[in-house]
Design an enzyme around this catalytic site. Structure first.
Site, mmCIF file in Angstrom:
data_model
loop_
_atom_site.group_PDB
_atom_site.id
_atom_site.type_symbol
_atom_site.label_atom_id
_atom_site.label_comp_id
_atom_site.label_asym_id
_atom_site.label_seq_id
_atom_site.Cartn_x
_atom_site.Cartn_y
_atom_site.Cartn_z
ATOM 1 N N TRP A 199 0.828 -1.208 0.000
ATOM 2 C CA TRP A 199 0.000 0.000 0.000
ATOM 3 C C TRP A 199 0.861 1.255 0.000
ATOM 4 C CZ3 TRP A 199 -4.173 -1.307 -2.037
ATOM 5 C CH2 TRP A 199 -4.861 -2.465 -1.672
ATOM 6 N N ASP B 55 -1.645 6.667 6.192
ATOM 7 C CA ASP B 55 -2.735 5.779 5.826
ATOM 8 C C ASP B 55 -2.958 4.853 7.027
ATOM 9 O OD1 ASP B 55 -4.326 3.689 4.913
ATOM 10 O OD2 ASP B 55 -3.085 3.224 3.161
ATOM 11 N N LYS C 220 -11.953 -1.794 6.579
ATOM 12 C CA LYS C 220 -11.122 -2.707 7.353
ATOM 13 C C LYS C 220 -11.643 -2.778 8.788
ATOM 14 C CE LYS C 220 -8.839 -3.114 3.665
ATOM 15 N NZ LYS C 220 -7.663 -2.439 3.189
HETATM 16 C C1 LIG Z 1 -7.096 -1.984 1.933
HETATM 17 C C2 LIG Z 1 -6.086 -0.934 2.050
HETATM 18 C C3 LIG Z 1 -5.960 0.075 1.079
HETATM 19 C C4 LIG Z 1 -6.804 0.114 -0.171
HETATM 20 O O1 LIG Z 1 -8.092 0.440 0.134
HETATM 21 P P1 LIG Z 1 -9.190 0.703 -1.012
HETATM 22 O O2 LIG Z 1 -10.294 1.321 -0.211
HETATM 23 O O3 LIG Z 1 -9.523 -0.621 -1.587
HETATM 24 O O4 LIG Z 1 -8.612 1.630 -1.990
HETATM 25 C C5 LIG Z 1 -5.017 1.045 1.280
HETATM 26 N N1 LIG Z 1 -4.239 1.061 2.369
HETATM 27 C C6 LIG Z 1 -4.334 0.109 3.320
HETATM 28 C C7 LIG Z 1 -3.437 0.172 4.517
HETATM 29 C C8 LIG Z 1 -5.255 -0.914 3.186
HETATM 30 O O5 LIG Z 1 -5.339 -1.862 4.133
#
Ligand SMILES: *Cc1c(COP(=O)(O)O)cnc(C)c1O
Length: 361
Positions: free
Chosen positions: A101, A171, A195
């Site tokens: 990511w 993030d 998540k």
């Molecule tokens: C799942 C995830 C993403 C991507 O998320 P989307 O909503 O599918 O774009 C980005 N960063 C992390 C840390 C993730 O776990």
């Protein structure tokens, strides 16, 4: 009806109480005679839903007044572009590469300027967090970017990097609301909610006000400007209404559970059950450095691919679902987010013990 213990990395388990409440309100939300799905986003009822969600989130995370809370769409991945588009002034971003990511965010930023990889743990399949105490931060860096909890590899920053005064962007998709964080240490904290917080379709951005400006990269679409959404209270266009409503319910559930400090205790307890088992097991082994272990995502392997596959299959038959590891890592991964009850982790550990007795060498 029977529910399984769902260890999916995302979309992932939600609190059963929240799902039940939503079910009860499905046809008639609080006397409106309609579902939240059917409601105008300009209605009074929806305005209270989004206002209350923001208020509860601010309370839970103790978000300072000089930060905006935005409920957006496009997933976490859209932020990979929005961050450079909005924050690039010198067009320089420093990225710490701790997994897929972070790497994707870094690659995206390269489309808009200079994106430096100032540290990386790619040399050991992202099984650790690099030392970030003295990084070669670019003098012109507009920000330093991290992926705080690495969903795929199962690592987390237990200490934030030394950004040498630069704005920190994080993030937090897979550790959102799993424990208290000090928002004032960040310029931007964002996460896709699917998540640990709610249904797919909402991404929450918490951003310091001085970073929201008209001074964005030329050509930045209106919809991708933080200012557009900040000025409109996340109602510039139709927001992901139903998702925001469910997030709001999760915030209330978290408050009722005692907030993020209580959540952290509970999450530590759950993770300890699993890590303690892994540390003494002769069959299963955790794949990341102990000091960097995530509370949320726990990858493990047997070292034998066929046995891994058998484990996933038999676990599923026992009501323990979605334990297959990410396709780039193999093995297994148990995501034990806020809404995973401790009983689910206990059952998983008991299942692993039995499996080891049967298949251990
Ligand atoms: C799942 C995830 C993403 C991507 O998320 P989307 O909503 O599918 O774009 C980005 N960063 C992390 C840390 C993730 O776990």
């Amino acid at each position: 009806m029977s529910r399984v213990y769902n260890f999916s990395a995302g979309p992932a388990v939600l609190p059963e109480d929240v799902l039940k409440e939503a079910a009860a309100e499905m046809l008639d939300y609080q006397g409106t005679g309609m579902s939240v799905m059917e409601m105008s986003h300009r209605s009074k009822a929806f305005q209270s839903i989004i206002d209350e969600a923001e208020k509860d989130l601010r309370e839970l995370m103790e978000i300072p007044d000089n930060y905006k809370v935005l409920f957006l769409q496009g997933g976490a991945s859209q932020q990979f572009a929005m961050i450079p588009m909005n924050l690039f002034k010198n067009k320089v971003g420093d990225y710490i590469i701790t997994g897929q990511w972070a790497k994707k965010a870094w690659q995206e930023a390269k489309l808009y300027g200079k994106a430096n990889a100032v540290a990386s743990s790619a040399d050991k399949t992202f099984s650790y967090i690099p030392d970030c105490s003295d990084l070669p931060i670019d003098e012109d860096a507009d920000y330093v970017y991290i992926c705080q909890n690495n969903t795929i590899y199962g690592t987390v920053y237990h200490e934030l990097p030394n950004t040498k005064g630069k704005t920190l962007v994080a993030d937090v998709s897979s550790c959102f609301l799993s424990e208290p964080i000090d928002v004032s240490k960040y310029g931007v904290v964002y996460g896709g909610v699917q998540k640990n917080v709610g249904p797919a379709g909402v991404v929450i951005v918490i951003i310091r006000e001085d970073l929201i400006t008209e001074d964005v990269l030329p050509g930045t679409p209106t919809m991708l400007r933080y200012k557009t959404h900040a000025d409109a209270g996340s109602l510039y266009n139709t927001p992901p209404c139903y998702g925001i409503y469910i997030c709001g319910k999760v915030f209330k559930w978290l408050k009722a559970k005692g907030g993020l400090t209580a959540m952290k205790e509970q999450n530590e307890k759950k993770a300890k059950l699993l890590y303690d088992f892994l540390d003494q097991s002769k069959l299963f082994k955790g794949t990341v450095e102990k000091k960097d272990r995530s509370l949320m995502n726990v990858p493990f392997v047997t070292g034998d691919e066929e046995l891994d596959a058998l484990f996933v299959k038999e676990a599923k038959a026992a009501g323990l679902e979605n334990l297959k590891g990410h396709r780039t890592v193999g093995g297994m991964r148990a995501s034990i987010y806020n809404a995973m009850p401790i009983e689910g982790v206990e059952k998983l550990v008991a299942f692993m013990k039995d499996f080891e007795e049967e298949h251990g060498k």
